[in-house]
Scaffold this active site. Structure first.
Site, PDB file in Angstrom:
ATOM      1  N   GLU A 170     -36.857  74.640  -5.022  1.00  0.00           N
ATOM      2  CA  GLU A 170     -37.218  74.617  -6.230  1.00  0.00           C
ATOM      3  C   GLU A 170     -35.879  75.530  -6.872  1.00  0.00           C
ATOM      4  OE1 GLU A 170     -40.227  76.856  -6.340  1.00  0.00           O
ATOM      5  OE2 GLU A 170     -42.117  75.232  -5.356  1.00  0.00           O
ATOM      6  N   GLU A 289     -45.423  69.155   1.493  1.00  0.00           N
ATOM      7  CA  GLU A 289     -46.105  70.461   0.584  1.00  0.00           C
ATOM      8  C   GLU A 289     -47.151  69.457   0.315  1.00  0.00           C
ATOM      9  OE1 GLU A 289     -44.663  74.132  -1.006  1.00  0.00           O
ATOM     10  OE2 GLU A 289     -42.652  73.582  -0.103  1.00  0.00           O
ATOM     11  N   ASP A 291     -50.698  68.600  -1.394  1.00  0.00           N
ATOM     12  CA  ASP A 291     -51.727  68.773  -1.620  1.00  0.00           C
ATOM     13  C   ASP A 291     -52.343  68.759  -2.986  1.00  0.00           C
ATOM     14  OD1 ASP A 291     -50.774  70.725  -2.924  1.00  0.00           O
ATOM     15  OD2 ASP A 291     -51.718  72.600  -1.966  1.00  0.00           O
TER      16      ASP A 291
END
Ligand code: XIL
Length: 397
Positions: A170, A289, A291
């Site tokens: 990030e 990751e 979701d």
């Protein structure tokens, strides 16, 4: 020729699957792909299906289902928090290795690979580090030395045990940040300048010649305007291209895949196109990751099926879009969900105004949701000529 630098894992994977699927197709027990785990079905394509794991949940004696599913449904694990700097070195010089070690041991016991997460990130840093920089007791030079030491120590400890490392996480801003023109953001860029990114990859490579070294970020599932000033995917693409051109040992780009059903999201072809474009740089790709959360209105919380059903449906569709795109692109090595059950998801604790949830593939009682079944069918119905075994790059020196 570029192809020479690649090795195929497909052959190994096919052999492993053959071993997993040796139950004879007799009349009493016909082969039933729907009874296979996501892990076994993924291996048909050489694809690892992974999950983030919480060490507290793995150690919870009253919650055996969590351990059982983490071990049986997935071929790869990521420590949800245990390998972050604040967990590893809460006090300067005093390492707390136990939770990270346990995660790696869990994976070994269950013949799973490990995605190491994360070496350099602006969040979940130890207080002694951020306050030392803030009060001037840690100089810029010392900070750079500390980062090098951290990367070297951690990568060295798990050398040979980590398949993919998220080296930098990030690093790029979002259009809603200030200034809105995309830029390198956060603690590391502010204190060391963007050169820390190349340094981090080089230090990680020096400590482990074999791990695949990834850049990892969110909101890079598809390209937008193509202008790096407002298109984060383009910004990360240009960054990766630049790093490769400088000979920096970056082997992969991880797309986190945190989606929400309230947003427009993408279709499979858009996501496929993005993965293909990154592969064109010679790097591996992965969803790291995944979701898909939804807003928990009062009606959802009260159990109103008219509000719950479309959320479950949309969540499943988004999980599936990312899976199909990943399957379609041979550089896409793994598909990791960020927790697999709603009772252990980070979402409600993080997105609480308005409250969000329903983000994973199992409900709070470990019942598989539509998303689980969709992922399963994507894996079952995929095959040649559109879906071929994975191609893994050779770690770059
Ligand atoms: C999250 C964890 O799931 C939470 O338990 C923790 O409190 C905060 O971090 N992007 C990442 C992950 O790279 O490390 C984050 O994990 C989720 C967003």
């Amino acid at each position: 020729m570029k192809l020479r630098q690649w090795t195929t894992v497909g052959v190994v994977a096919v052999a492993t699957v053959a071993a997993l699927n040796t139950v004879p197709a007799t009349a009493s027990r016909p082969y039933d792909p729907t009874a296979q785990s996501l892990a076994a079905l993924g291996l048909r394509h050489g694809l690892q299906v992974g999950t983030a794991v919480s060490i507290d949940a793995l150690n919870d004696a009253s919650d055996p289902q969590y351990r059982r599913l983490a071990a049986s449904e997935f071929s790869s694990v990521t420590a949800e928090n245990a390998m972050k700097w604040e967990s590893l070195e809460p006090t300067r010089g005093a390492y707390n290795w136990a939770p990270a070690d346990q995660t790696v041991e869990f994976a070994k016991r269950n013949r799973q690979s490990v995605r190491g997460h994360v070496l350099v990130w602006h969040n979940q840093l130890p207080g002694w580090l951020t306050s030392g920089v803030a009060d001037g007791s840690i100089s810029k030079q010392e900070l750079r030395d500390l980062l090098r030491k951290h990367i070297t120590t951690v990568v060295n400890r798990y050398k040979g045990k980590i398949w993919q490392w998220d080296v930098v996480n990030e690093a790029v801003s979002d259009p809603w940040d200030t200034p809105s023109t995309l830029h390198y953001k956060g603690f590391w860029a502010e204190n060391l300048g963007p050169g820390y990114i190349a340094d981090a990859f080089r230090w990680a490579r020096a400590a482990d010649p074999k791990a695949l070294l990834f850049y990892n970020d969110y909101n890079i599932e598809a390209f937008g305007s193509g202008n790096p000033a407002d298109d984060k995917t383009q910004f990360v693409y240009d960054m990766t291209k630049g790093l490769r051109a400088q000979g920096v040992p970056i082997d992969g780009v991880g797309s986190q895949g945190h989606l929400g059903t309230q947003y427009g999201n993408y279709d499979t072809l858009q996501v496929t196109a993005a993965l293909k474009k990154f592969s064109g740089l010679g790097v591996a790709t992965a969803f790291t990751e995944v979701d898909v959360r939804s807003q928990m209105t009062a009606a959802v919380q009260a159990g109103n099926s008219e509000e719950i059903n479309p959320r479950l449906q949309a969540s499943a569709a988004n999980f599936s879009v990312l899976m199909k795109a990943c399957l379609a692109v041979r550089s896409c090595l793994s598909y990791t969900v960020w927790g697999f059950s709603d009772n252990h998801s980070w979402v409600p604790g993080w997105f609480d105004d308005p409250l969000e949830g329903l983000a994973t593939i199992y409900d709070e009682n470990y019942q598989p949701k539509r998303a689980y079944h969709e992922l399963k069918s994507d894996l079952i119905f995929a095959g040649p000529p559109y879906v071929l075994p994975r191609i893994t790059p050779k770690p770059r020196r």
